[in-house]
Design a protein around this motif. Structure first.
Motif, short mmCIF file in Angstrom:
data_model
loop_
_atom_site.label_atom_id
_atom_site.label_comp_id
_atom_site.label_asym_id
_atom_site.label_seq_id
_atom_site.Cartn_x
_atom_site.Cartn_y
_atom_site.Cartn_z
N ASN A 31 -1.51 104.51 77.73
CA ASN A 31 -1.59 105.15 76.42
C ASN A 31 -2.53 104.41 75.48
O ASN A 31 -2.53 103.18 75.44
CB ASN A 31 -0.20 105.15 75.75
N PHE A 33 -4.13 104.84 71.29
CA PHE A 33 -3.85 105.51 70.01
C PHE A 33 -4.93 105.15 69.00
O PHE A 33 -5.45 104.04 69.01
CB PHE A 33 -2.51 105.02 69.45
N TYR A 35 -5.09 105.15 64.77
CA TYR A 35 -4.42 105.30 63.47
C TYR A 35 -5.43 105.05 62.37
O TYR A 35 -6.40 104.33 62.55
CB TYR A 35 -3.32 104.25 63.31
N LEU A 43 0.65 103.62 58.20
CA LEU A 43 -0.16 104.00 59.35
C LEU A 43 0.08 105.47 59.68
O LEU A 43 1.22 105.90 59.80
CB LEU A 43 0.23 103.16 60.58
N LEU A 90 -7.29 101.66 63.05
CA LEU A 90 -6.66 100.76 64.01
C LEU A 90 -6.47 101.47 65.34
O LEU A 90 -5.96 102.59 65.39
CB LEU A 90 -5.30 100.29 63.50
N SER A 94 -0.55 101.01 74.89
CA SER A 94 0.79 100.70 75.40
C SER A 94 0.92 101.24 76.82
O SER A 94 0.10 102.06 77.26
CB SER A 94 1.87 101.30 74.51
N GLU A 105 6.08 99.18 73.40
CA GLU A 105 5.45 98.38 72.36
C GLU A 105 3.95 98.63 72.35
O GLU A 105 3.31 98.64 73.39
CB GLU A 105 5.73 96.91 72.62
N GLN A 106 3.40 98.82 71.17
CA GLN A 106 1.97 99.03 71.04
C GLN A 106 1.29 97.73 70.63
O GLN A 106 1.80 96.98 69.79
CB GLN A 106 1.69 100.12 70.01
N PHE A 107 0.13 97.51 71.21
CA PHE A 107 -0.68 96.33 70.91
C PHE A 107 -1.92 96.81 70.18
O PHE A 107 -2.61 97.72 70.62
CB PHE A 107 -1.04 95.61 72.20
N PHE A 108 -2.19 96.14 69.08
CA PHE A 108 -3.23 96.62 68.17
C PHE A 108 -4.51 95.82 68.29
O PHE A 108 -4.49 94.60 68.51
CB PHE A 108 -2.73 96.57 66.73
N GLY A 109 -5.63 96.51 68.06
CA GLY A 109 -6.90 95.85 67.92
C GLY A 109 -7.07 95.31 66.52
O GLY A 109 -6.20 95.50 65.66
N PRO A 110 -8.18 94.62 66.24
CA PRO A 110 -8.39 93.96 64.95
C PRO A 110 -8.68 94.92 63.81
O PRO A 110 -8.61 94.53 62.65
CB PRO A 110 -9.60 93.05 65.21
N GLY A 111 -8.99 96.17 64.11
CA GLY A 111 -9.27 97.14 63.06
C GLY A 111 -10.75 97.26 62.73
O GLY A 111 -11.51 96.31 62.89
#
Lengths: 117, 113
Positions: A31, A33, A35, A43, A90, A94, A105-111
């Motif tokens: 997955n 995403f 945002y 978000l 963002l 996951s 749980e989702q893991f985010f990039g730095p934006g």
């Protein structure tokens, strides 16, 4: 460690330009995403993808499209950028929904902070 | 409509004090996540709560989940300045078309000496 990277930290574009935001993850997550984050609004999900070439609209898909040609890469496209798309974008990834004994749980990039003039 | 409400949205604390952030949600879920965001940075995972009664602790932060009450709490003990950040809870609704997490609006915590 999970790593999610985004192509730019800061981006300035003009109204009407086509904008590409790229996201790459290295954990073989199914997955991915996109945002946007705005003050006071939290978000908001734009699009997500649960497999290559698959996508689903989130809460606010208007004015955006996405592309997922490879499992590790998810692109957000602003077809014709407008000033109201100025925001922090963002990307997250996951594992697939509902895998037994795993969690989502989702893991985010730095934006990417995008400014549209 | 699915709702995730955090309370308070802004919190100014003195160092050394205790406080609790609340996260209420309106749908059935037994999984909830807490994230931290520093200014100008992205979201960092803090806690994963996977069942009713789950409690996790890391340093001065403790998170719990009551799925029957649809409530999670993030308790801060003896706050220090380094805890200043925005904290988000996110409810797992994996079967929904909106994607698998619904986020609260965040609680901006400021810890002052």
């Amino acid at each position: 460690d999970v790593k999610v990277t985004q192509s730019s930290r800061y981006l300035v574009k003009r109204t009407g330009e086509k904008v590409f935001l790229e996201c790459v993850q290295d954990m073989d997550h199914e997955n991915m995403f996109w945002y946007r984050q705005d003050p006071g609004l939290g978000l908001r999900l734009i699009y997500f993808s649960y497999d290559v070439k698959m996508k689903e609209k989130g809460d606010i898909p208007e004015g955006y499209s996405v592309s997922r040609e490879k499992k590790e890469r998810f692109s957000l496209i602003l077809e014709s950028a407008s000033t109201n798309q100025t925001s922090m974008y963002l990307c997250a990834s996951s594992f697939a929904f509902g895998i037994a004994d795993a969690y989502n749980e989702q893991f985010f990039g730095p934006g990417t902070r995008l400014t549209v003039l | 409509e699915l709702k995730v409400e955090q309370n308070p949205l802004f919190l100014s604390m003195q160092e050394g004090k205790n406080y609790t952030i609340y996260c209420n949600y309106s749908t059935t879920s037994d999984r909830l996540y807490w994230y931290r965001q520093d200014p100008g940075k992205s979201l960092e995972s803090l806690f994963v709560l996977l069942s009713n009664g789950a409690v996790k602790q890391e340093g001065r932060l403790m998170a719990s989940l009551d799925t029957k009450a649809r409530l999670s709490t993030l308790h801060i003990t003896a706050a220090v300045h380094d805890l200043s950040a925005t904290y988000f809870c996110a409810v797992d609704i994996s079967r929904g078309s909106q994607g698998n997490l619904i986020f609260g609006k965040g609680t901006k915590l400021s810890v002052k000496p």
